[in-house]
Design a protein around this motif. Structure first.
Motif, PDB file in Angstrom:
ATOM      1  N   VAL A 154       0.725  -0.911   0.192  1.00 48.75           N
ATOM      2  CA  VAL A 154      -0.129  -0.064  -0.415  1.00 48.75           C
ATOM      3  C   VAL A 154       0.702   1.086   0.175  1.00 48.75           C
ATOM      4  CG1 VAL A 154      -1.888   1.031   1.216  1.00 48.75           C
ATOM      5  CG2 VAL A 154      -2.229  -0.898   1.004  1.00 48.75           C
ATOM      6  N   ILE A 155       1.845   1.586   0.781  1.00 45.02           N
ATOM      7  CA  ILE A 155       3.252   2.053   0.808  1.00 45.02           C
ATOM      8  C   ILE A 155       3.534   2.498  -0.507  1.00 45.02           C
ATOM      9  CG2 ILE A 155       5.446   3.929   1.619  1.00 45.02           C
ATOM     10  CD1 ILE A 155       4.073   1.516   3.925  1.00 45.02           C
ATOM     11  N   VAL A 156       3.997   1.599  -1.442  1.00 45.99           N
ATOM     12  CA  VAL A 156       4.189   1.627  -2.628  1.00 45.99           C
ATOM     13  C   VAL A 156       3.460   2.121  -3.519  1.00 45.99           C
ATOM     14  CG1 VAL A 156       5.596   0.395  -4.169  1.00 45.99           C
ATOM     15  CG2 VAL A 156       6.211  -0.410  -2.910  1.00 45.99           C
ATOM     16  N   PHE A 210       6.165   8.903   3.718  1.00 50.27           N
ATOM     17  CA  PHE A 210       6.720   8.583   5.044  1.00 50.27           C
ATOM     18  C   PHE A 210       6.378   8.057   6.463  1.00 50.27           C
ATOM     19  CE2 PHE A 210       9.684  11.189   7.881  1.00 50.27           C
ATOM     20  CZ  PHE A 210      10.540  10.378   8.241  1.00 50.27           C
ATOM     21  N   ILE A 211       5.251   8.408   6.895  1.00 46.66           N
ATOM     22  CA  ILE A 211       4.717   8.104   8.365  1.00 46.66           C
ATOM     23  C   ILE A 211       4.490   7.257   8.198  1.00 46.66           C
ATOM     24  CG2 ILE A 211       2.200   8.785  10.258  1.00 46.66           C
ATOM     25  CD1 ILE A 211       2.259  11.932   8.594  1.00 46.66           C
ATOM     26  N   LEU A 212       3.475   6.170   7.323  1.00 46.46           N
ATOM     27  CA  LEU A 212       3.035   5.248   6.949  1.00 46.46           C
ATOM     28  C   LEU A 212       4.067   4.252   7.037  1.00 46.46           C
ATOM     29  CD1 LEU A 212       0.135   5.067   5.469  1.00 46.46           C
ATOM     30  CD2 LEU A 212       0.023   4.970   7.106  1.00 46.46           C
ATOM     31  N   ASP A 213       5.210   4.537   5.916  1.00 43.71           N
ATOM     32  CA  ASP A 213       6.728   3.925   6.234  1.00 43.71           C
ATOM     33  C   ASP A 213       7.568   3.777   7.818  1.00 43.71           C
ATOM     34  OD1 ASP A 213       7.386   2.131   4.371  1.00 43.71           O
ATOM     35  OD2 ASP A 213       8.450   3.829   3.158  1.00 43.71           O
ATOM     36  N   ILE A 214       7.825   4.515   8.726  1.00 40.69           N
ATOM     37  CA  ILE A 214       8.044   4.987   9.693  1.00 40.69           C
ATOM     38  C   ILE A 214       7.782   4.258  10.917  1.00 40.69           C
ATOM     39  CG2 ILE A 214       8.688   6.098  11.521  1.00 40.69           C
ATOM     40  CD1 ILE A 214      10.661   6.935   9.645  1.00 40.69           C
ATOM     41  N   LEU A 215       5.988   3.730  10.558  1.00 39.13           N
ATOM     42  CA  LEU A 215       5.189   3.386  12.013  1.00 39.13           C
ATOM     43  C   LEU A 215       5.923   1.553  11.355  1.00 39.13           C
ATOM     44  CD1 LEU A 215       2.150   5.356  11.831  1.00 39.13           C
ATOM     45  CD2 LEU A 215       3.335   4.837  13.775  1.00 39.13           C
TER      46      LEU A 215
END
Ligand code: HEM
Length: 121
Positions: free
Chosen positions: A8-10, A34-39
């Motif tokens: 989903v992030i990609v 960015f926020i989702l990837d850090i999480l």
């Protein structure tokens, strides 16, 4: 599950890149990714202590490579955020740096996505 979240992030990143010349849409979409990837990184770390496994030499060379790429991608996100804000403030000379960082980021994030198949995160 983690793989679905990463996919989903990609997808969000691809949408953000499609709108790369839209100053209203591109920055918030990339910030969301960015926020989702850090999480996601935090969840993976909490679940399996990936970094500790690498430091203690418990896992494979591929996991080490995967973790190094993941850390690099986080640093590139920060650099993209920094240069993106400068461009928004009118420092157009930052645009070429933003573009170069973006190329490195795309290679790193795709490498991370592909290697995640093999390291199971
Ligand atoms: C993963 C994060 C990001 C990637 C991969 C990325 C990638 C790109 C790319 C490829 C371009 C087009 C460069 C060109 O003209 O050739 C661009 C433009 C731009 N980006 Fe980003 N970006 C990211 C994050 C951000 C963030 C967080 C901000 C702002 C806070 C931002 C602000 C901008 C701005 C203002 C432009 C210029 C838009 C225009 O007027 O054409 N970017 N970005």
């Amino acid at each position: 599950m983690l793989f679905a979240a990463s996919s989903v992030i990609v997808l969000i990143l691809a949408i953000g890149l499609y709108f790369r010349h839209n100053r209203k849409l591109h920055p918030p979409i990339m910030m969301l990714a960015f926020i989702l990837d850090i999480l996601l990184v935090l969840v993976i770390e909490l679940q399996r202590q990936a970094v500790e496994q690498v430091v203690e030499g418990l896992d494979s060379t591929l996991l080490t490579f995967h973790v190094i790429v993941s850390v690099t991608v986080v640093l590139l996100y920060i650099a993209l955020l920094f240069t993106g804000i400068k461009v928004l403030k009118g420092q157009n000379q930052m645009m070429s740096a933003h573009r170069m960082l973006a190329y490195a980021f795309i290679i790193g994030r795709l490498t991370n996505y592909i290697t995640s198949f093999f390291v199971g995160s």
